[in-house]
Design a protein around this motif. Structure first.
Motif, PDB file in Angstrom:
ATOM      1  N   LYS A  79     -15.115   4.102 -38.956  1.00  0.00           N
ATOM      2  CA  LYS A  79     -13.899   3.405 -39.405  1.00  0.00           C
ATOM      3  C   LYS A  79     -12.984   4.355 -40.175  1.00  0.00           C
ATOM      4  CE  LYS A  79     -15.959  -1.231 -39.678  1.00  0.00           C
ATOM      5  NZ  LYS A  79     -16.416  -2.325 -40.574  1.00  0.00           N
ATOM      6  N   ALA A  83      -9.056   5.401 -39.044  1.00  0.00           N
ATOM      7  CA  ALA A  83      -8.304   4.445 -39.872  1.00  0.00           C
ATOM      8  C   ALA A  83      -6.838   4.364 -39.478  1.00  0.00           C
ATOM      9  CB  ALA A  83      -8.439   4.824 -41.350  1.00  0.00           C
ATOM     10  N   GLN A  88      -6.398  -0.994 -33.572  1.00  0.00           N
ATOM     11  CA  GLN A  88      -7.792  -0.680 -33.827  1.00  0.00           C
ATOM     12  C   GLN A  88      -8.681  -1.333 -32.759  1.00  0.00           C
ATOM     13  OE1 GLN A  88      -9.777   0.576 -37.015  1.00  0.00           O
ATOM     14  NE2 GLN A  88      -8.075   1.973 -36.645  1.00  0.00           N
TER      15      GLN A  88
END
Length: 419
Positions: A79, A83, A88
């Motif tokens: 993650k 980022a 995402q």
């Protein structure tokens, strides 16, 4: 009169694919194909192991909608590395996450590049979701053939072979009049025999008497192909070819007596078929896994590439010889397990995976790989289930792995004797 005639051109949709094992050799070569043919393919989902930095790079480049990794504890690192990526992807972890990726979304095909029996459950999940399978994980059929093939038929799923040998056979049978519609497990009427070629692995030129000296470093150095450690060891023992015999039996429906192995050190002829009139057809190419992967994804079409064409003059002399049974006992173990059928092939596969893992950890010697596999298969003989369910296959797999560990503890790390 000038007529402005606009021809309607049907645009071929980009094929959506999911990739299981994205950071391994199969995965990276599949992504190389996608990178060079974005008009043909796009990535919907990816599953990977523990190389989190590489997974993050792949996410940035190919923008999958969903990604699974092996360990939940690695999710925070992944993650953090992605980022700033938008949008995402959905992130999952563990075996359940890999199965979710395999069955996710609008992917038309799933490339199964996960090594070993770990690829079985995700492949079943993909089949249940109606995804076609580009099969690069031979263990799926070796361990799970009695379950996988009926399930694929029930869901109308197409399985195309994506490893070099079975792709070669698959390509050769396209020339037979009876093979317009390939059906997994159904032998073509014109097909008489399959001949699988093998490089002979790292020790093809070693005398048998020298094999007790084999080190891990020796065994993971392949003379022709760039592959992972496990499959490179399998190539050295020739277990990979024995496993491919079992896979060929499931894919193409021939009896084991009609599937042969020949050592071909140059790895230019990737396999052959013999027809009823004794003529033979072969598929040739440089040792490049992208070729079978591309055909598995594009079949029945052929896609133009700018890869180096095969030059027979440059390739030079092509040689062949019969495999040495004393040097390659794993080959005979695979034939025996295939003929026994049922759950025996799952036991063989699991025993081999565990034995190779112990060898790579330097817990057992090279020649002990075949010894412990043979012992475990012998123990299973009276318990072989001729019509195993998925639960039976998974239980046989778990039992075989534990049996190898127990056998290795009795052996200790020592040079194995040649009997």
């Amino acid at each position: 009169m000038n007529l402005d005639i606009t021809k309607a051109v049907k645009t071929k949709a980009v094929k959506a694919i999911t990739l299981l094992g994205s950071t391994g050799s199969i995965g990276t070569q599949t992504l190389d194909i996608v990178q060079h043919h974005p008009e043909q393919f796009r990535i919907v989902g990816m599953a990977a192991g523990r190389n989190i930095a590489l997974v993050a790079q792949q996410i940035r480049q190919f923008r999958p909608e969903i990604v699974a990794i092996a360990r939940p504890e690695d999710l925070p690192q992944l993650k953090a590395l992605i980022a700033d990526v938008a949008p995402q992807p959905l992130l999952r972890a563990g075996a359940d996450g890999v199965c979710e990726v395999a069955s996710y979304g609008d992917a038309e095909a799933v490339v199964t590049g996960i090594v070993g029996c770990a690829g079985l459950l995700p492949t079943l999940a993909a089949i249940k979701a109606g995804k076609d399978i580009a099969l690069a994980n031979k263990e799926t059929l070796i361990a799970g053939g009695p379950v996988v093939l009926p399930l694929a038929q029930a869901h109308g799923v197409r399985i195309t072979p994506a490893d070099s040998e079975h792709s070669a056979i698959f390509q050769c049978i396209q020339g037979l009049s009876h093979s317009k519609d390939f059906v997994v497990g159904k032998p073509d009427a014109g097909l008489r025999r399959i001949i699988l070629t093998a490089s002979g692995g790292a020790f093809r030129n070693w005398p048998v008497e020298k094999l007790p000296e084999v080190t891990v470093a020796d065994a993971i150095t392949h003379p022709n192909w760039s592959m992972g450690k496990k499959i490179t060891v399998d190539s050295a023992t020739l277990m990979n070819k024995g496993l491919e015999v079992i896979e060929a039996h499931y894919l193409f429906g021939l009896d084991y007596d009609d599937i042969d192995i020949v050592i071909h050190p140059q790895s230019i002829i990737h396999s052959l078929i013999e027809l009823q009139d004794t003529s033979q057809l072969a598929q040739l190419g440089w040792p490049d896994m992208r070729l079978p992967l591309l055909y598995a994804l594009s079949w029945p079409e052929r896609i133009y590439t700018d890869w180096e064409p095969l030059d027979l003059v440059k390739a030079g002399t092509l040689t062949f010889r019969e495999p040495d049974h004393a040097k390659y006992p794993c080959m005979d173990l695979a034939y025996a397990a295939g003929r026994a059928g049922g759950s025996m092939t799952a036991v063989l596969n699991a025993a081999n995976e565990q034995a190779v893992a112990l060898f790579l950890e330097e817990a057992i010697a090279y020649l002990d790989i075949a010894r412990v596999i043979e012992g475990v298969c012998d123990r299973h003989r009276d318990h072989n289930n001729s019509t195993p369910s998925l639960d039976d296959i998974l239980a046989a797999d778990a039992w075989a792995r534990q049996a190898v560990i127990e056998a290795s503890q009795n052996l200790g790390k020592r040079p194995a004797l040649i009997v």
